[in-house]
Scaffold this active site. Structure first.
Site, PDB file in Angstrom:
ATOM      1  N   THR A 156       0.901  -1.154   0.000  1.00  0.00           N
ATOM      2  CA  THR A 156       0.000   0.000   0.000  1.00  0.00           C
ATOM      3  C   THR A 156       0.939   1.203   0.000  1.00  0.00           C
ATOM      4  O   THR A 156       2.027   1.133   0.598  1.00  0.00           O
ATOM      5  CB  THR A 156      -0.931   0.039   1.233  1.00  0.00           C
ATOM      6  OG1 THR A 156      -0.123   0.122   2.412  1.00  0.00           O
ATOM      7  CG2 THR A 156      -1.809  -1.199   1.315  1.00  0.00           C
ATOM      8  N   HIS A 157       0.554   2.251  -0.664  1.00  0.00           N
ATOM      9  CA  HIS A 157       1.439   3.422  -0.827  1.00  0.00           C
ATOM     10  C   HIS A 157       2.778   3.026  -1.479  1.00  0.00           C
ATOM     11  O   HIS A 157       3.784   3.702  -1.283  1.00  0.00           O
ATOM     12  CB  HIS A 157       1.721   4.110   0.514  1.00  0.00           C
ATOM     13  CG  HIS A 157       0.498   4.307   1.366  1.00  0.00           C
ATOM     14  ND1 HIS A 157      -0.232   5.465   1.356  1.00  0.00           N
ATOM     15  CD2 HIS A 157      -0.135   3.459   2.227  1.00  0.00           C
ATOM     16  CE1 HIS A 157      -1.265   5.334   2.200  1.00  0.00           C
ATOM     17  NE2 HIS A 157      -1.226   4.127   2.728  1.00  0.00           N
ATOM     18  N   SER A 278      18.531  -0.320 -26.261  1.00  0.00           N
ATOM     19  CA  SER A 278      18.922   1.081 -26.371  1.00  0.00           C
ATOM     20  C   SER A 278      19.976   1.202 -27.450  1.00  0.00           C
ATOM     21  O   SER A 278      20.816   0.320 -27.604  1.00  0.00           O
ATOM     22  CB  SER A 278      19.483   1.566 -25.031  1.00  0.00           C
ATOM     23  OG  SER A 278      20.323   2.694 -25.228  1.00  0.00           O
ATOM     24  N   LYS A 284      20.922  -2.366 -21.966  1.00  0.00           N
ATOM     25  CA  LYS A 284      19.518  -2.080 -21.712  1.00  0.00           C
ATOM     26  C   LYS A 284      18.551  -3.092 -22.311  1.00  0.00           C
ATOM     27  O   LYS A 284      18.720  -3.573 -23.419  1.00  0.00           O
ATOM     28  CB  LYS A 284      19.164  -0.699 -22.275  1.00  0.00           C
ATOM     29  CG  LYS A 284      19.854   0.426 -21.551  1.00  0.00           C
ATOM     30  CD  LYS A 284      19.176   0.747 -20.247  1.00  0.00           C
ATOM     31  CE  LYS A 284      18.046   1.711 -20.506  1.00  0.00           C
ATOM     32  NZ  LYS A 284      17.418   2.152 -19.272  1.00  0.00           N
ATOM     33  N   GLU A 291       5.249   0.415 -21.320  1.00  0.00           N
ATOM     34  CA  GLU A 291       5.168   1.880 -21.230  1.00  0.00           C
ATOM     35  C   GLU A 291       4.121   2.436 -22.197  1.00  0.00           C
ATOM     36  O   GLU A 291       3.365   3.359 -21.870  1.00  0.00           O
ATOM     37  CB  GLU A 291       6.537   2.501 -21.531  1.00  0.00           C
ATOM     38  CG  GLU A 291       7.600   2.143 -20.519  1.00  0.00           C
ATOM     39  CD  GLU A 291       8.980   2.574 -20.997  1.00  0.00           C
ATOM     40  OE1 GLU A 291       9.695   1.713 -21.550  1.00  0.00           O
ATOM     41  OE2 GLU A 291       9.317   3.747 -20.841  1.00  0.00           O
TER      42      GLU A 291
END
Ligand code: ARG
Length: 459
Positions: A156-157, A278, A284, A291
């Protein structure tokens, strides 16, 4: 030269700018198949009711089929001067069959025609969304079943809260996408009424049979009010609303995948097939699909707001403003379908890293609630006091740089004298998740019950 479809009262043709702002053929050509299906149903009905001769209806039918194959083969020349798909098809029909083409539009208007075409298109998209959501849910069920008892931190949070199971987390999304599926089906049921035969706005004096065209096009019934039928686009808005909620769910899940696939979390490994590299940093492996799915809500919700804003304040019945409905819906539909497919592929391909999940599950004092519950259950402490005692133990562990199970019994009794060695039984994460057997809880047995329920729902 004035327009051949409506130019009778015009002496001059339109300005080039008028033509540019007016034409929708650049995008509504996507409705070609629906337009032709609607015209075929309309022509067959006109013949059945004696409004058209069988000979004319047959010529129209054959002409429309020719046009459909021309469009499918990419051989059709679309004309901006002819404004939209409806007039492009009709003009070509005239070229092919001559005079009977001019009889097709009897008892019909472009207003009921476009509403019908667009509904048919949106209905197809709802069916595609139904299939896409179902496939995604199935992929999630495979993940959930494989890791029904794998422990991971629940947050949570975005702070460690209590241990949960991987299966439980996957099943949370099954519930969300399951409700999206329900909304898709509700929307389809509600929108499935035929506008065809509403004509321009008031109906027609020709003895048409609206039940016949409704049935031919797979509608449940004709829409009951001709003004409403040509002037509302709530079916498109409901589509965008359902798509927006679903895209929001996709976005939240995508965000989790972005976080989980980072080197700092290592909860999941995304497949090469759904990752990118990348151009400068050789190490990468980026979660671009996640996304982009995360971002799709932007344009989908944007479409929802755009069309809602177009529609607000429009007086009955049809206004040309409504031509602006299509691009928004096309774009939202394309991107929703793409996001659903990409998410399904990513979920099918990804592997959960059981060890990383387990290691994270045990850190961050994740079983502090279990400790407090034990103090209540075994020592009879009021929960508030148990909460306070446990908080002191967390602070002690934190000052030592260790976790709760690493504290000694002496450490424990220094905070509360009643604590016994049995307390260590509840500090393990497996114990924690296994104990949460309340309906809908994270215990593997509960998760498996829910997996079985969903398999039954999907058949
Ligand atoms: N292209 C128009 C649209 O998309 C078709 C309906 C036009 N009707 C009219 N009365 N001008 O809304």
């Amino acid at each position: 030269k004035s327009n051949q479809m409506w130019g009778g009262r015009f002496a001059a043709g339109p300005d080039a700018i008028m033509e540019a702002i007016n034409a929708s053929i650049g995008f509504d050509r996507r409705l070609a198949a629906q337009d032709i299906a609607g015209s075929r149903a309309h022509a067959a009905m006109l013949a059945a009711t004696g409004i058209l001769t069988d000979k004319d209806a047959e010529a129209i039918r054959e002409g429309l089929l020719t046009i459909l194959s021309e469009i499918e083969a990419g051989e059709f020349t679309f004309s901006t001067a002819l404004e939209d798909i409806h007039m492009n098809v009709e003009a070509r029909l005239k070229e092919i069959i001559g005079e009977p083409a001019g009889r097709l539009h009897t008892g019909r208007s472009r207003n009921d025609q476009v509403a019908t075409d667009f509904k048919l298109w949106v209905r197809d998209q709802l069916d595609a969304a139904d299939a896409g959501l179902t496939a995604l849910i199935e992929a999630l069920l495979v993940q959930a079943e494989a890791g029904a008892d794998w422990v991971m931190p629940g947050f949570t949070h975005l702070q460690t809260a209590q241990p949960v199971t991987w299966g439980h987390h996957m099943m949370a999304y099954v519930e969300m996408f399951g409700r999206d599926l329900g909304r898709v089906r509700d929307a389809r049921r509600r929108m499935n009424e035929s506008p065809l035969g509403a004509a321009a706005l008031a109906g027609t004096s020709f003895p048409i049979n609206r039940d016949m065209t409704a049935e031919a096009l797979g509608f449940d019934r004709p829409a009951a009010n001709s003004l409403d039928a040509v002037s509302d686009r709530d079916f498109a808005l409901e589509f965008l609303g359902v798509a927006s909620i679903s895209a929001m769910h996709l976005s939240r899940f995508a965000e989790e995948l972005v976080i989980w696939s980072s080197a700092q979390f290592r909860f999941v490994t995304l497949s090469d097939r759904f990752s990118t590299g990348s151009s400068i940093m050789p190490q990468k492996k980026n979660p671009d699909a996640a996304e982009l799915i995360r971002a799709k809500i932007g344009r989908i919700f944007g479409a929802n707001v755009a069309l809602m804003t177009v529609m607000k304040g429009l007086p009955l019945a049809y206004s040309k403003d409504m031509q602006e409905d299509k691009e928004q819906v096309f774009d939202a539909a394309d991107n929703w379908m793409l996001a659903l497919a990409a998410m399904e592929g990513m979920v099918r391909d990804m592997s959960a890293n059981r060890e990383s999940l387990a290691a994270a599950a045990g850190s961050g004092f994740s079983t502090a609630t279990d400790l407090a519950d034990w103090l209540v259950r075994v020592l009879g402490l009021p929960f508030r006091e148990a909460h306070h005692v446990t908080g002191s133990l967390v602070a002690l562990a934190e000052s030592r740089g260790c976790d709760l199970p690493d504290l000694s019994l002496e450490d424990m009794t220094s905070v509360h004298s009643g604590i016994t060695a049995e307390v260590f039984d509840v500090l393990g994460v497996d114990n924690s998740v296994n104990s949460r057997t309340s309906y809908g809880g994270t215990a593997p047995a509960q998760v498996r019950t829910q997996i079985a329920r969903w398999k039954e729902i999907l058949g």
